[in-house]
Design a protein around this motif. Sequence first.
Motif, PDB file in Angstrom:
ATOM      1  N   GLY A 169       0.774  -1.294   0.037  1.00 45.38           N
ATOM      2  CA  GLY A 169      -0.251  -0.021  -0.055  1.00 45.38           C
ATOM      3  C   GLY A 169       0.858   1.153   0.074  1.00 45.38           C
ATOM      4  N   ARG A 194       3.788  -9.499   6.779  1.00 48.88           N
ATOM      5  CA  ARG A 194       3.190  -8.902   8.062  1.00 48.88           C
ATOM      6  C   ARG A 194       3.739  -9.230   9.324  1.00 48.88           C
ATOM      7  NH1 ARG A 194       1.321  -5.414   8.641  1.00 48.88           N
ATOM      8  NH2 ARG A 194      -0.890  -5.467   9.780  1.00 48.88           N
ATOM      9  N   LEU A 219       0.342  -1.593   7.251  1.00 46.52           N
ATOM     10  CA  LEU A 219       0.198  -1.569   5.855  1.00 46.52           C
ATOM     11  C   LEU A 219       0.189   0.096   5.435  1.00 46.52           C
ATOM     12  CD1 LEU A 219      -2.932  -3.930   5.907  1.00 46.52           C
ATOM     13  CD2 LEU A 219      -0.790  -4.221   5.010  1.00 46.52           C
ATOM     14  N   HIS A 268      -3.438   0.671   0.859  1.00 44.34           N
ATOM     15  CA  HIS A 268      -4.028  -0.804   0.887  1.00 44.34           C
ATOM     16  C   HIS A 268      -5.321  -0.802   1.401  1.00 44.34           C
ATOM     17  CE1 HIS A 268      -4.347  -4.825   2.442  1.00 44.34           C
ATOM     18  NE2 HIS A 268      -3.126  -5.117   1.636  1.00 44.34           N
ATOM     19  N   PRO A 269      -6.242  -1.572   0.747  1.00 48.32           N
ATOM     20  CA  PRO A 269      -7.649  -1.437   1.037  1.00 48.32           C
ATOM     21  C   PRO A 269      -8.051  -1.757   2.587  1.00 48.32           C
ATOM     22  CG  PRO A 269      -7.110  -3.535  -0.037  1.00 48.32           C
ATOM     23  CD  PRO A 269      -5.940  -2.840  -0.174  1.00 48.32           C
ATOM     24  N   ARG A 270      -7.112  -2.348   3.425  1.00 50.35           N
ATOM     25  CA  ARG A 270      -7.410  -2.530   4.827  1.00 50.35           C
ATOM     26  C   ARG A 270      -6.458  -2.129   5.776  1.00 50.35           C
ATOM     27  NH1 ARG A 270      -6.615  -7.935   2.923  1.00 50.35           N
ATOM     28  NH2 ARG A 270      -4.665  -8.211   4.210  1.00 50.35           N
ATOM     29  N   VAL A 271      -6.078  -0.861   5.235  1.00 50.58           N
ATOM     30  CA  VAL A 271      -5.189   0.052   6.018  1.00 50.58           C
ATOM     31  C   VAL A 271      -6.012   0.576   7.322  1.00 50.58           C
ATOM     32  CG1 VAL A 271      -5.823   2.247   4.520  1.00 50.58           C
ATOM     33  CG2 VAL A 271      -3.668   2.004   6.018  1.00 50.58           C
ATOM     34  N   GLU A 272      -7.202   0.853   7.411  1.00 55.68           N
ATOM     35  CA  GLU A 272      -7.865   1.544   8.235  1.00 55.68           C
ATOM     36  C   GLU A 272      -7.971   0.559   9.244  1.00 55.68           C
ATOM     37  OE1 GLU A 272      -8.353   4.580   8.950  1.00 55.68           O
ATOM     38  OE2 GLU A 272      -7.645   5.386   7.278  1.00 55.68           O
ATOM     39  N   GLU A 273      -8.448  -0.661   8.988  1.00 54.81           N
ATOM     40  CA  GLU A 273      -8.569  -1.735  10.156  1.00 54.81           C
ATOM     41  C   GLU A 273      -7.208  -2.143  10.687  1.00 54.81           C
ATOM     42  OE1 GLU A 273      -9.443  -6.748   9.446  1.00 54.81           O
ATOM     43  OE2 GLU A 273     -10.105  -5.368   8.079  1.00 54.81           O
ATOM     44  N   ASP A 274      -6.023  -2.155   9.870  1.00 50.64           N
ATOM     45  CA  ASP A 274      -5.081  -2.398  10.281  1.00 50.64           C
ATOM     46  C   ASP A 274      -4.575  -1.331  11.427  1.00 50.64           C
ATOM     47  OD1 ASP A 274      -2.431  -4.057  10.604  1.00 50.64           O
ATOM     48  OD2 ASP A 274      -1.418  -2.144   9.555  1.00 50.64           O
ATOM     49  N   GLN A 280      -6.367   0.828  13.203  1.00 51.33           N
ATOM     50  CA  GLN A 280      -7.373   0.686  14.322  1.00 51.33           C
ATOM     51  C   GLN A 280      -6.850  -0.412  15.407  1.00 51.33           C
ATOM     52  OE1 GLN A 280     -11.307   0.445  12.971  1.00 51.33           O
ATOM     53  NE2 GLN A 280     -11.335   2.586  12.029  1.00 51.33           N
ATOM     54  N   ASP A 281      -6.680  -1.472  14.723  1.00 50.27           N
ATOM     55  CA  ASP A 281      -6.285  -2.672  15.686  1.00 50.27           C
ATOM     56  C   ASP A 281      -4.672  -2.484  16.221  1.00 50.27           C
ATOM     57  OD1 ASP A 281      -6.202  -5.759  16.254  1.00 50.27           O
ATOM     58  OD2 ASP A 281      -4.187  -5.741  15.019  1.00 50.27           O
TER      59      ASP A 281
END
Length: 237
Positions: A77, A207, A213, A217-223, A225-226
């Motif tokens: 990303g 990873r 990320l 990358h499409p999952r950057v926000e999720e990454d 926040q986690d």
Amino acid sequence: MTCPAMGQGRRPFLALLSLVGLLLGSSCQSNTIPVTEAFLSAQPRSILVLPPLDETVETAATYGTLASVTRPLAEAGYYVFPVALVDAVMRQNGLPTPFEMHSVPVSKLIEIFDPDAILYLKVTDWGTSYQIIQSSTRIGISGELVDARTGVSLWSGSTVQVQNSNSGGGGIVGMLAGALANQIATSVSDPSRGIAARANWELLGNRQSGWLLGPYHPRVEEDIQDLEARYQAQVSP
């Protein structure tokens, strides 16, 4: 990176494992590295990769490694400045070697390229060695990602990838014949670049190697926040 040692009481078992590794090929994997708070705070969008320093005696190591650096970073990303263009600009400005390129002040790199972060790489191992009944190709790469604005280290890591080629069966004659065939094949088509690409994926696209990320990358926000939740849990009473 070295493989973890086993207890002395298990030496016969270790010897057996070593023999199997020699015959089938082996590769030590890196341990999981957490994303640093500095990395999470900086969240760089663009990365400038300088041609790697070569700490080996092999002239192909720098550009053999550089050739496969972009893809793992892009798929994670990040925007990666075109490595061939960066190399050409450096050379045109009187910096023909990686050592000289790595010596350029960060302020000058910002003036020319304006990256968010700079990735400094080193090739620590490169090439194939030959034993009686096998060949072994070993590629080692280490790196550090630095925030271009603050100079803070965001990430660092290293990996060593080893590929062993056995000689096959057929007794000692078959082993020697297979070893000769492996050496001829390697002289025609050097496997080092392919193993370097695998090392770059292990170092930059894994990873578990401590990379956040990137923003594309499409999952950057999720990454993010986690990771923020994990750090918050660590500091909470």
